[in-house]
Design an enzyme around this catalytic site. Structure first.
Site, mmCIF file in Angstrom:
data_model
loop_
_atom_site.group_PDB
_atom_site.id
_atom_site.type_symbol
_atom_site.label_atom_id
_atom_site.label_comp_id
_atom_site.label_asym_id
_atom_site.label_seq_id
_atom_site.Cartn_x
_atom_site.Cartn_y
_atom_site.Cartn_z
ATOM 1 N N HIS B 77 105.182 33.491 1.781
ATOM 2 C CA HIS B 77 104.683 32.476 0.844
ATOM 3 C C HIS B 77 103.338 31.942 1.336
ATOM 4 O O HIS B 77 102.368 31.864 0.574
ATOM 5 C CB HIS B 77 105.695 31.340 0.712
ATOM 6 C CG HIS B 77 105.154 30.089 0.081
ATOM 7 N ND1 HIS B 77 104.849 30.002 -1.266
ATOM 8 C CD2 HIS B 77 104.849 28.874 0.607
ATOM 9 C CE1 HIS B 77 104.381 28.792 -1.531
ATOM 10 N NE2 HIS B 77 104.364 28.084 -0.419
ATOM 11 N N ASP B 106 72.376 38.570 -10.726
ATOM 12 C CA ASP B 106 73.677 39.060 -10.244
ATOM 13 C C ASP B 106 73.803 38.644 -8.794
ATOM 14 O O ASP B 106 72.933 37.959 -8.260
ATOM 15 C CB ASP B 106 73.768 40.600 -10.370
ATOM 16 C CG ASP B 106 75.213 41.070 -10.452
ATOM 17 O OD1 ASP B 106 76.013 40.658 -9.581
ATOM 18 O OD2 ASP B 106 75.555 41.806 -11.386
ATOM 19 N N TRP B 142 103.410 31.982 9.208
ATOM 20 C CA TRP B 142 102.090 32.580 8.968
ATOM 21 C C TRP B 142 101.193 32.460 10.196
ATOM 22 O O TRP B 142 100.221 33.175 10.336
ATOM 23 C CB TRP B 142 101.419 31.949 7.748
ATOM 24 C CG TRP B 142 100.702 30.660 7.998
ATOM 25 C CD1 TRP B 142 101.261 29.421 8.075
ATOM 26 C CD2 TRP B 142 99.289 30.478 8.190
ATOM 27 N NE1 TRP B 142 100.292 28.491 8.307
ATOM 28 C CE2 TRP B 142 99.076 29.096 8.375
ATOM 29 C CE3 TRP B 142 98.187 31.328 8.215
ATOM 30 C CZ2 TRP B 142 97.807 28.555 8.611
ATOM 31 C CZ3 TRP B 142 96.932 30.781 8.437
ATOM 32 C CH2 TRP B 142 96.754 29.409 8.631
ATOM 33 N N SER B 169 87.391 41.879 3.732
ATOM 34 C CA SER B 169 87.052 41.505 2.361
ATOM 35 C C SER B 169 86.386 40.137 2.320
ATOM 36 O O SER B 169 85.346 39.955 1.673
ATOM 37 C CB SER B 169 88.322 41.518 1.509
ATOM 38 O OG SER B 169 88.123 40.785 0.332
ATOM 39 N N SER B 170 86.972 39.160 3.040
ATOM 40 C CA SER B 170 86.392 37.818 3.031
ATOM 41 C C SER B 170 85.005 37.805 3.646
ATOM 42 O O SER B 170 84.101 37.135 3.150
ATOM 43 C CB SER B 170 87.265 36.854 3.832
ATOM 44 O OG SER B 170 88.526 36.770 3.274
ATOM 45 N N HIS B 253 91.721 26.048 11.977
ATOM 46 C CA HIS B 253 91.244 24.805 11.399
ATOM 47 C C HIS B 253 90.040 24.986 10.488
ATOM 48 O O HIS B 253 90.044 24.475 9.373
ATOM 49 C CB HIS B 253 91.053 23.688 12.412
ATOM 50 C CG HIS B 253 91.107 22.385 11.698
ATOM 51 N ND1 HIS B 253 92.285 21.824 11.290
ATOM 52 C CD2 HIS B 253 90.136 21.620 11.175
ATOM 53 C CE1 HIS B 253 92.032 20.746 10.574
ATOM 54 N NE2 HIS B 253 90.736 20.602 10.500
ATOM 55 N N GLU B 255 89.544 27.506 8.808
ATOM 56 C CA GLU B 255 90.170 28.133 7.632
ATOM 57 C C GLU B 255 90.663 27.075 6.642
ATOM 58 O O GLU B 255 90.546 27.227 5.430
ATOM 59 C CB GLU B 255 91.334 29.019 8.098
ATOM 60 C CG GLU B 255 92.280 29.488 7.003
ATOM 61 C CD GLU B 255 91.652 30.478 6.044
ATOM 62 O OE1 GLU B 255 90.640 31.094 6.409
ATOM 63 O OE2 GLU B 255 92.189 30.628 4.937
ATOM 64 N N TYR B 257 89.350 24.286 6.082
ATOM 65 C CA TYR B 257 88.202 23.758 5.345
ATOM 66 C C TYR B 257 87.586 24.801 4.440
ATOM 67 O O TYR B 257 86.964 24.468 3.432
ATOM 68 C CB TYR B 257 87.177 23.171 6.318
ATOM 69 C CG TYR B 257 87.744 21.930 6.969
ATOM 70 C CD1 TYR B 257 88.698 21.184 6.296
ATOM 71 C CD2 TYR B 257 87.369 21.520 8.226
ATOM 72 C CE1 TYR B 257 89.264 20.067 6.866
ATOM 73 C CE2 TYR B 257 87.933 20.391 8.798
ATOM 74 C CZ TYR B 257 88.875 19.671 8.115
ATOM 75 O OH TYR B 257 89.433 18.569 8.667
ATOM 76 N N SER B 268 82.646 17.809 -7.325
ATOM 77 C CA SER B 268 81.312 17.211 -7.447
ATOM 78 C C SER B 268 80.566 17.688 -8.683
ATOM 79 O O SER B 268 79.577 17.074 -9.083
ATOM 80 C CB SER B 268 80.476 17.535 -6.203
ATOM 81 O OG SER B 268 81.124 17.108 -5.048
ATOM 82 N N HIS B 302 94.550 19.851 17.609
ATOM 83 C CA HIS B 302 95.464 18.861 17.040
ATOM 84 C C HIS B 302 96.646 19.528 16.339
ATOM 85 O O HIS B 302 97.592 18.857 15.954
ATOM 86 C CB HIS B 302 94.733 17.877 16.108
ATOM 87 C CG HIS B 302 94.204 18.474 14.843
ATOM 88 N ND1 HIS B 302 93.062 18.035 14.249
ATOM 89 C CD2 HIS B 302 94.656 19.463 14.067
ATOM 90 C CE1 HIS B 302 92.835 18.734 13.154
ATOM 91 N NE2 HIS B 302 93.801 19.615 13.020
ATOM 92 N N HIS B 303 96.587 20.858 16.182
ATOM 93 C CA HIS B 303 97.741 21.571 15.636
ATOM 94 C C HIS B 303 98.783 21.826 16.709
ATOM 95 O O HIS B 303 99.860 22.327 16.418
ATOM 96 C CB HIS B 303 97.305 22.909 15.051
ATOM 97 C CG HIS B 303 96.424 22.768 13.848
ATOM 98 N ND1 HIS B 303 96.923 22.702 12.575
ATOM 99 C CD2 HIS B 303 95.082 22.645 13.735
ATOM 100 C CE1 HIS B 303 95.911 22.576 11.721
ATOM 101 N NE2 HIS B 303 94.789 22.524 12.396
ATOM 102 N N THR B 328 84.546 12.673 5.165
ATOM 103 C CA THR B 328 85.432 12.812 4.006
ATOM 104 C C THR B 328 85.451 11.522 3.203
ATOM 105 O O THR B 328 85.428 11.548 1.966
ATOM 106 C CB THR B 328 86.854 13.184 4.457
ATOM 107 O OG1 THR B 328 86.768 14.220 5.428
ATOM 108 C CG2 THR B 328 87.692 13.663 3.293
ATOM 109 N N LYS B 331 82.522 11.270 1.005
ATOM 110 C CA LYS B 331 82.660 12.038 -0.234
ATOM 111 C C LYS B 331 83.510 11.290 -1.261
ATOM 112 O O LYS B 331 83.146 11.182 -2.423
ATOM 113 C CB LYS B 331 83.279 13.413 0.057
ATOM 114 C CG LYS B 331 82.427 14.257 0.980
ATOM 115 C CD LYS B 331 82.791 15.707 0.942
ATOM 116 C CE LYS B 331 82.294 16.379 -0.300
ATOM 117 N NZ LYS B 331 80.833 16.510 -0.350
ATOM 118 N N ARG B 450 110.888 21.676 9.892
ATOM 119 C CA ARG B 450 110.431 22.670 8.921
ATOM 120 C C ARG B 450 110.935 24.055 9.314
ATOM 121 O O ARG B 450 111.401 24.259 10.421
ATOM 122 C CB ARG B 450 108.909 22.648 8.825
ATOM 123 C CG ARG B 450 108.213 22.995 10.120
ATOM 124 C CD ARG B 450 106.719 22.743 10.055
ATOM 125 N NE ARG B 450 106.030 23.771 9.307
ATOM 126 C CZ ARG B 450 104.756 24.140 9.550
ATOM 127 N NH1 ARG B 450 104.058 23.547 10.487
ATOM 128 N NH2 ARG B 450 104.187 25.073 8.831
#
Lengths: 185, 526
Positions: B77, B106, B142, B169-170, B253, B255, B257, B268, B302-303, B328, B331, B450
């Protein structure tokens, strides 16, 4: 890139694409470089690294105190007398602090079914607990008893020479419990 | 146009017919469409897995699936939603919109663009085929922490190569986007005149180039640890399993963002349109995105507060993490200030943007709670974390994508979508997503861990509520599909070129639907 703008930005594209591709390849390398970098970083800054926090197991040489003798009493308890017969082989020993001794406990499963048994130790007086060191003990793990099986179970222990002078006798008690009947829920 | 165009493609009068159009296309609009459809399909595949998870958790005990299969669901998932749904959706939007927003004909590298889309289905074939190999799909989460992930069965190399392919690809997509933005802007469009969506993507693309290769490196190390006798993460061989977590989150991390900065860009764009005011504090918005991107590189640990770090490390990562709240906050306040005294209307894209504002902020606040080290020791690996990241990802990233689809759909198709069904979709989604994830905060605080298929009975009620919310949310997305297809087939009438009264920017100067080729002569930007 289909129109007359084609020529000029095309060249600029190639340079930028090359640099960006190089950057991604470099970052792939950087991922691997992180492996030694973490260790170096931790060593330089002095914050804990895996190598400094890893405690080495050092052998402890104990002085045997031949001038002193301590009485160790062995007690066996079980609340499930219909299931277990549980007794110490010796009920008391005179020991020198710092010397390694072996004694045994005897246990019998009175039931016909297989059972898991587990012994829980305690020492009295409570103040002596940290000085009675069990090097090897049947209480460290569960025991599997076949139906009506008897076992002779060892305890290797020593009394720490640091044992306070005012304690002359320590009692080591084991309570024996049945865990599960094996093969049944 | 006619003489210069036939240098590398001959379909300049319009798209080719049938499958060949889609297989061989180099047109940014076609490729954008492919990306968007692909991500919609993946959204449903990953969503189906979420339904399995919530069905298992609807009451305590083993209800529906085997625990091993549950773990596979949890793992797949996440992988599918992150790499298959959210990221390709943003790349699709970038493909469609960036050339039109900067006045380019293009993308800069159209053939690479085709390739970077078409290897995506290959990567997901590798990943999804793991369900049919001995040992089943990856089930270690994951984050694929060793040593657990090294116990994966035959799925393991497929997972690693799948991640490599998706990463390539990315990276190709990111290179393409940077080159397009840097080299193909219309004359007069300076960097600080670009739409914020373009800015958000430019910075995201740099993040992708910086961290996707690091993930590729990390999974390569896992692969060699498992099959080639290396011991990067194997303590018995002198390695360190915690090292993997450091490398993974150095990728992980940024990732996070990568999945939210384009969303910031979308919001925006939408809020000024429907508030009929210019974006408040444009340059502050740009610098805030840049600051968030920079900070994302120095907060990773922090993870993993609970792995046993020195206090100096804990404090450093706690404070840098809290620092992210500053840009943040800038924003959020700028969006609110944009709406201040604006002549607001509440069409579906605006509703989604507003929901984003509220709900993303809730996710941000729970993030701040998690940043507090001693609090995190309690929250770590609990449902509180699940609630937190779903709040920033679903009503955050996913709602932004939906807002973008509703916002630009008339430009893409030439027809207006049904506002009634759009709003129905919005209200059902917004209510059900809160019913799903808000109770999970309480579950986490009460101690529900979890990634476990069963739980203690005192958690039953909140889990039941959460599952009902999830089922409603899942079903509501069928309305989304209906709205899109209905709109493609004519919707509720023709869209004007501007589409929205308050719209601004180059993409609204071309006809609706946007012709196959736009801006073949660069527009002049004043």
């Amino acid at each position: 890139m289909s129109s007359e703008q084609d020529g000029k930005p095309g060249k600029g594209n190639r340079g930028l694409v090359a640099r960006l591709t190089l950057a991604s390849v470099a970052m792939f390398g950087f991922g691997f470089a992180l492996v030694p970098l973490y260790d170096v970083f931790c060593e330089v800054t002095g914050i804990s690294s895996s190598s400094t926090t890893r405690a080495a197991a050092e052998p402890v040489a104990l002085e045997v105190d031949y001038d002193r003798k301590v009485t160790v009493e062995f007690v066996a308890t079980t609340n499930q007398r219909d299931i277990w017969r549980f007794t110490p082989e010796e009920t008391r020993m005179r020991v020198h602090p710092g010397k390694l001794y072996t004694t045994h406990y005897l246990a019998t499963n009175l039931d016909e079914r297989d059972r898991m048994g587990h012994a829980v130790p305690d020492v009295s007086p409570a103040g002596a607990t940290r000085y009675v060191q069990k090097v090897e003990c049947f209480c460290f793990e569960e025991q599997l008893f076949a139906g009506e099986e008897s076992q002779r179970m060892p305890v290797l222990f020593y009394v720490d020479p640091e044992l306070p002078r005012n304690i002359g006798t320590v009692t080591l008690n084991y309570s024996f419990f049945a865990q599960d009947v094996v093969g049944e829920k | 146009m006619s003489t210069a165009t036939d240098t590398h493609h001959d379909e300049h009068h319009g798209p080719a017919k049938g499958m060949r159009r889609w297989l061989f296309t180099t047109n940014h609009k076609d490729i954008g469409t492919l990306y968007l459809w692909f991500s919609l399909i993946m959204f449903f595949v990953g969503g189906a897995m979420a339904m399995v998870i919530r069905a298992e958790l609807i009451q305590p005990g083993m209800n529906l699936v085997d625990p091993m299969f549950y773990n596979q669901m949890v793992t797949m998932h996440a992988l599918i939603m992150i790499f298959g749904a959210v990221m390709p959706a943003f790349v699709g939007l970038a493909n469609w919109m960036i050339p039109m927003m900067v006045g380019a004909p293009d993308m800069a590298l159209p053939r690479m663009n085709n390739w970077s889309f078409w290897i995506l289905p290959i990567g997901f074939t590798l990943l999804l085929m793991t369900f049919f190999v001995p040992g089943g799909a990856p089930a270690a989460g994951w984050t694929i922490y060793p040593p657990l992930s090294l116990q994966t069965g035959d799925a393991f190399p497929l997972l690693v190569f799948g991640i490599h392919v998706l990463g390539i690809s990315s990276i190709m997509g990111a290179i393409n986007i940077i080159v397009t933005i840097m080299n193909m802007r219309a004359p007069g469009m300076g960097l600080l005149k670009m739409p914020i969506f373009v800015w958000g993507w430019l910075i995201t693309a740099y993040l992708l180039i910086a961290v996707m290769p690091v993930l590729a490196g990390a999974v390569t190390m896992l692969l060699t640890d498992k099959y080639f006798g290396t011991a990067f993460f194997d303590a018995a061989g002198g390695g360190d399993p915690v090292l993997f977590q450091h490398i993974f989150w150095f990728f992980g991390h940024p990732e996070v963002y990568i999945m939210i900065l384009p969303a910031f860009g979308i919001i925006s764009e939408i809020i000024p349109t429907f508030a009929r005011k210019k974006l408040f504090g444009y340059s502050a918005m740009v610098y805030a995105i840049a600051a968030i991107a920079f900070l994302s590189f120095i907060v990773w640990a922090h993870h993993m507060f609970t792995v046993g770090m020195p206090v100096a490390g804990l404090l450093f990562f706690m404070f840098t993490t809290m620092l992210i709240a500053v840009p943040t906050g800038v924003k959020i306040f700028n969006w609110v200030a944009t709406m201040w005294r604006g002549a607001m209307t509440f069409e579906t894209p605006m509703l989604y943007a507003l929901a984003f504002l509220f709900l993303f902020t809730i996710g941000g606040f729970s993030g701040l709670m998690l940043a507090i080290v001693p609090a995190d020791f309690q929250y770590h690996d609990s449902y509180f974390v699940v609630a937190h990241f779903h709040y920033v990802l679903v009503p955050g990233a996913v709602f932004a994508i939906m807002a973008a689809v509703y916002y630009w759909l008339p430009k893409w198709t030439g027809y207006m979508y049904s506002e009634f069904w759009g709003k129905t979709h919005f209200w059902l989604s917004t209510i059900s997503i809160n019913v799903t994830f808000f109770p999970q905060h309480f579950l986490g605080l009460a101690g529900m861990p979890r990634r476990i298929p069963d739980y203690a009975v005192q958690f039953t009620d909140f889990n039941f509520i959460s599952s009902i919310g999830a089922f409603v949310f899942g079903l509501s997305q069928l309305i989304f599909v209906y709205v899109i297809i209905h709109c493609i087939r004519g919707g509720v009438g023709r869209a004007t070129d501007r589409v929205w009264e308050g719209s601004h920017g180059l993409e609204w100067t071309v006809p609706s639907p946007a012709p196959y080729h736009t801006f073949e002569t660069a527009p002049e930007v004043k």
